[in-house]
Design a protein around this motif. Structure first.
Motif, PDB file in Angstrom:
ATOM      1  N   THR A 161      29.259  30.867  35.355  1.00 15.32           N
ATOM      2  CA  THR A 161      29.106  31.451  36.867  1.00 15.32           C
ATOM      3  C   THR A 161      30.083  32.753  36.729  1.00 15.32           C
ATOM      4  OG1 THR A 161      27.899  29.635  37.648  1.00 15.32           O
ATOM      5  CG2 THR A 161      28.408  31.424  39.177  1.00 15.32           C
ATOM      6  N   MET A 162      29.615  33.859  37.135  1.00 14.47           N
ATOM      7  CA  MET A 162      30.501  34.950  37.555  1.00 14.47           C
ATOM      8  C   MET A 162      30.255  35.205  39.138  1.00 14.47           C
ATOM      9  SD  MET A 162      30.797  37.903  34.770  1.00 14.47           S
ATOM     10  CE  MET A 162      31.574  37.624  33.525  1.00 14.47           C
ATOM     11  N   ILE A 163      31.302  35.358  39.933  1.00 12.84           N
ATOM     12  CA  ILE A 163      30.964  35.872  41.249  1.00 12.84           C
ATOM     13  C   ILE A 163      31.902  37.027  41.462  1.00 12.84           C
ATOM     14  CG2 ILE A 163      31.407  35.124  43.709  1.00 12.84           C
ATOM     15  CD1 ILE A 163      31.232  32.134  42.741  1.00 12.84           C
ATOM     16  N   LYS A 243      38.163  25.518  40.437  1.00 12.64           N
ATOM     17  CA  LYS A 243      37.247  26.646  40.235  1.00 12.64           C
ATOM     18  C   LYS A 243      36.126  26.613  41.400  1.00 12.64           C
ATOM     19  CE  LYS A 243      38.513  28.294  36.006  1.00 12.64           C
ATOM     20  NZ  LYS A 243      38.078  28.953  34.633  1.00 12.64           N
ATOM     21  N   LYS A 244      36.651  26.653  42.464  1.00 14.62           N
ATOM     22  CA  LYS A 244      35.647  26.596  43.477  1.00 14.62           C
ATOM     23  C   LYS A 244      36.032  27.583  44.797  1.00 14.62           C
ATOM     24  CE  LYS A 244      34.302  21.650  43.632  1.00 14.62           C
ATOM     25  NZ  LYS A 244      33.072  21.817  42.822  1.00 14.62           N
ATOM     26  N   ALA A 245      35.119  28.438  45.223  1.00 17.69           N
ATOM     27  CA  ALA A 245      35.231  29.400  46.196  1.00 17.69           C
ATOM     28  C   ALA A 245      34.344  29.010  47.603  1.00 17.69           C
ATOM     29  CB  ALA A 245      34.623  30.495  45.888  1.00 17.69           C
ATOM     30  N   ILE A 246      34.783  28.960  48.652  1.00 20.35           N
ATOM     31  CA  ILE A 246      34.168  28.662  49.720  1.00 20.35           C
ATOM     32  C   ILE A 246      33.981  29.828  50.693  1.00 20.35           C
ATOM     33  CG2 ILE A 246      34.215  27.134  51.759  1.00 20.35           C
ATOM     34  CD1 ILE A 246      36.358  25.391  50.270  1.00 20.35           C
ATOM     35  N   ASP A 258      29.257  26.858  56.028  1.00 22.47           N
ATOM     36  CA  ASP A 258      29.960  27.100  54.627  1.00 22.47           C
ATOM     37  C   ASP A 258      29.075  26.949  53.606  1.00 22.47           C
ATOM     38  OD1 ASP A 258      32.530  27.054  56.036  1.00 22.47           O
ATOM     39  OD2 ASP A 258      33.459  25.168  55.367  1.00 22.47           O
ATOM     40  N   MET A 259      29.550  27.652  52.550  1.00 26.75           N
ATOM     41  CA  MET A 259      28.832  27.679  51.218  1.00 26.75           C
ATOM     42  C   MET A 259      29.851  27.590  50.050  1.00 26.75           C
ATOM     43  SD  MET A 259      26.246  30.792  49.474  1.00 26.75           S
ATOM     44  CE  MET A 259      28.002  31.920  49.394  1.00 26.75           C
ATOM     45  N   VAL A 260      29.807  26.566  49.616  1.00 27.64           N
ATOM     46  CA  VAL A 260      30.770  26.248  48.399  1.00 27.64           C
ATOM     47  C   VAL A 260      30.227  26.710  47.014  1.00 27.64           C
ATOM     48  CG1 VAL A 260      32.254  24.615  47.060  1.00 27.64           C
ATOM     49  CG2 VAL A 260      31.756  24.347  49.737  1.00 27.64           C
ATOM     50  N   LEU A 261      30.782  27.410  46.197  1.00 24.94           N
ATOM     51  CA  LEU A 261      30.048  27.954  44.865  1.00 24.94           C
ATOM     52  C   LEU A 261      31.089  27.495  43.943  1.00 24.94           C
ATOM     53  CD1 LEU A 261      28.667  31.496  45.860  1.00 24.94           C
ATOM     54  CD2 LEU A 261      27.583  29.276  45.651  1.00 24.94           C
ATOM     55  N   ASP A 262      30.663  27.018  42.722  1.00 23.16           N
ATOM     56  CA  ASP A 262      31.528  26.781  41.503  1.00 23.16           C
ATOM     57  C   ASP A 262      31.516  28.246  40.690  1.00 23.16           C
ATOM     58  OD1 ASP A 262      32.035  24.064  41.994  1.00 23.16           O
ATOM     59  OD2 ASP A 262      29.719  23.522  41.296  1.00 23.16           O
TER      60      ASP A 262
END
Ligand code: FAD
Length: 423
Positions: A161-163, A243-246, A258-262
């Motif tokens: 996954t790329m964010i 490797k988590k972004a909130i 909140d949304m948590v994305l790997d």
């Protein structure tokens, strides 16, 4: 010329500079070079940095098209002959005393002041970000060295996954957060890795671009690249090793959750604001920007002060393209003020954002105050074009280094044009 070698911490030093410029970036060097050719008085630039970057090139560094070296020069090589370089940071303004106070306490007097210290990058406003920048797949084109790391991440990416994130406004070059998303997707497609990758663009805004005319073209670029767009999502925390972004996401009913994305790679555009030393100063507006008239670029209260570039209060898109149009206006109106005349030059709010929708393809967004579409060429600017890519990769760097920073007023000449609704 005023003598700065004398040690003076309280009283202003000798005679005032005729023009003192705060910030030797795109705006400061351009103004100094233009003025040097037009006035004989003393000019000085306050600028602490040893190097000067062509920041619009950093998108291309992140995409492996330019090297970092192509975007950086020594500041000393750009200060125009006959202009003094005060190698220090400005710390505060004393507009009633016509002085700028430096970080080392010296007070520099002036007759006319031009303020252009750019935007401040607020990395620390995202919890955990500073600790992981340049590691764990956390990159950003908003700093040169990190832009080089963006390309390392994209080039070595295999699957996952790329964010890509975009914070609330104001930011410089509001198109830059999405430009790199398109280029990354295009690179993965070309190298056969796109199917193994999920790409997300998480923006704090509720639209892809501030000028509605360009939004359908950008939506269709997102669709073509199969990039999932998450609106109203603000990155608030990052855990690099995990490797988590909130994100804080605002729902349709206004509630925030909140949304948590790997992620395997995340390109972060940092929150930005007016520099701290400008915020709360007597020359700043409530948001911290130099409070100037949006047409004349002259300070609304202190008529011997002008402001331009990213630090100005004008409601244009914060771009080097805007600086190119603002600088001649500042120079004309400043010279008029020196003659006790009212300057008539007016900035129309022009800004430009070359949106790299893929390698070899650019939607060249050019616009002015009020969302007017003001392209330089009589072509539909919503269409991605190779010609615009060549302009961005070949001509614009030359225009910047060899013309704009040398004080040339060369202008392709944008104008308002009408276009039929998109097909
Ligand atoms: C990734 C990225 C992509 C971009 N893409 C584009 C694009 O495609 N097209 C485009 O037109 N624009 C683009 N831009 C925006 C463009 O680079 C800026 O709008 C432009 O550089 C603004 O010029 P400026 O002189 O106001 O600020 P800057 O060029 O940032 O210069 C500010 C200067 O002030 C100095 N300074 C800071 N604090 C102090 C202090 N206390 N005292 C004295 N000096 C100080 C800094 O060291 C710096 O040299 C992009 C920017 C980025 C980061």
């Amino acid at each position: 010329m005023p003598n700065l070698t004398a040690d003076s911490h309280a009283a202003p030093i000798s005679a005032p500079y005729d023009v003192l410029i705060v910030g030797g970036g795109a705006a400061g060097i351009t103004i100094a070079a233009m003025l040097r050719g037009k006035i004989s008085g003393s000019i000085a630039i306050i600028e602490p940095a040893e190097t000067h970057a062509y920041q619009p090139g950093w998108t291309l560094v992140g995409a492996g098209v330019f090297s970092l070296r192509q975007t950086v020069k020594k500041e000393a090589s750009l200060i125009p002959k006959g202009v003094e370089w005060i190698k220090q940071a400005a710390a505060s303004f004393e507009p009633d005393a016509h002085c700028v106070v430096l970080a080392d306490g010296r007070r520099i007097p002036y007759r006319y002041l031009v303020v252009c210290p750019g935007l401040q990058l607020d990395w620390s406003k995202i919890e955990g970000l500073s600790e992981t920048l340049g590691r764990n797949g956390v990159c950003s084109n908003y700093r040169g060295d990190l832009a080089a790391y963006t390309w390392e991440c994209i080039k070595s990416f295999q699957r996952g996954t790329m964010i890509f994130t975009q914070p609330p406004m104001p930011i410089k070059c509001p198109g830059a957060p999405q430009k790199i998303a398109y280029l990354a997707a295009d690179h993965l497609r070309k190298t056969g890795k796109r199917a193994a990758t999920e790409i997300k663009f998480c923006t704090a805004l509720d639209a892809l671009f501030g000028v509605a005319f360009f939004v359908p073209a950008l939506k269709s670029a997102m669709q073509d690249h199969q990039i999932a767009v998450q609106y109203k999502s603000v990155l608030k925390k990052i855990d690099g090793p995990a490797k988590k972004a909130i994100f804080a996401v605002t729902g349709a009913d206004g509630s925030v959750s909140d949304m948590v994305l790997d992620f395997d790679m995340i390109h972060v555009t940092p929150p930005q604001s007016a520099p701290d030393f400008l915020k709360g100063s007597p020359i700043a507006n409530q948001a911290g920007f130099v409070e100037v008239d949006q047409a004349s670029m002259q300070h609304v209260t202190y008529k011997n002060i002008f402001g331009l570039g990213d630090a100005a209060s004008t409601p244009n898109s914060k771009t080097a393209a805007a600086v190119r149009q603002q600088a001649p206006v500042v120079v004309r109106n400043l010279i008029a003020a020196m003659k006790a005349e009212q300057g008539r030059a007016a900035y129309d709010g022009y800004g430009s954002c070359p949106l790299t929708t893929g390698y070899g393809k650019i939607v060249l967004a050019e616009f002015s105050y009020g969302g007017k579409i003001t392209p330089s060429f009589p072509l539909d600017p919503r269409k991605p074009r190779l010609s615009a890519w060549l302009l961005k990769t070949k001509f614009l760097p030359y225009l910047y280094w060899s013309m704009m920073l040398k004080g040339s007023e060369f202008d392709i000449g944008h104008k308002e044009r009408e276009f039929a609704d998109a097909a």
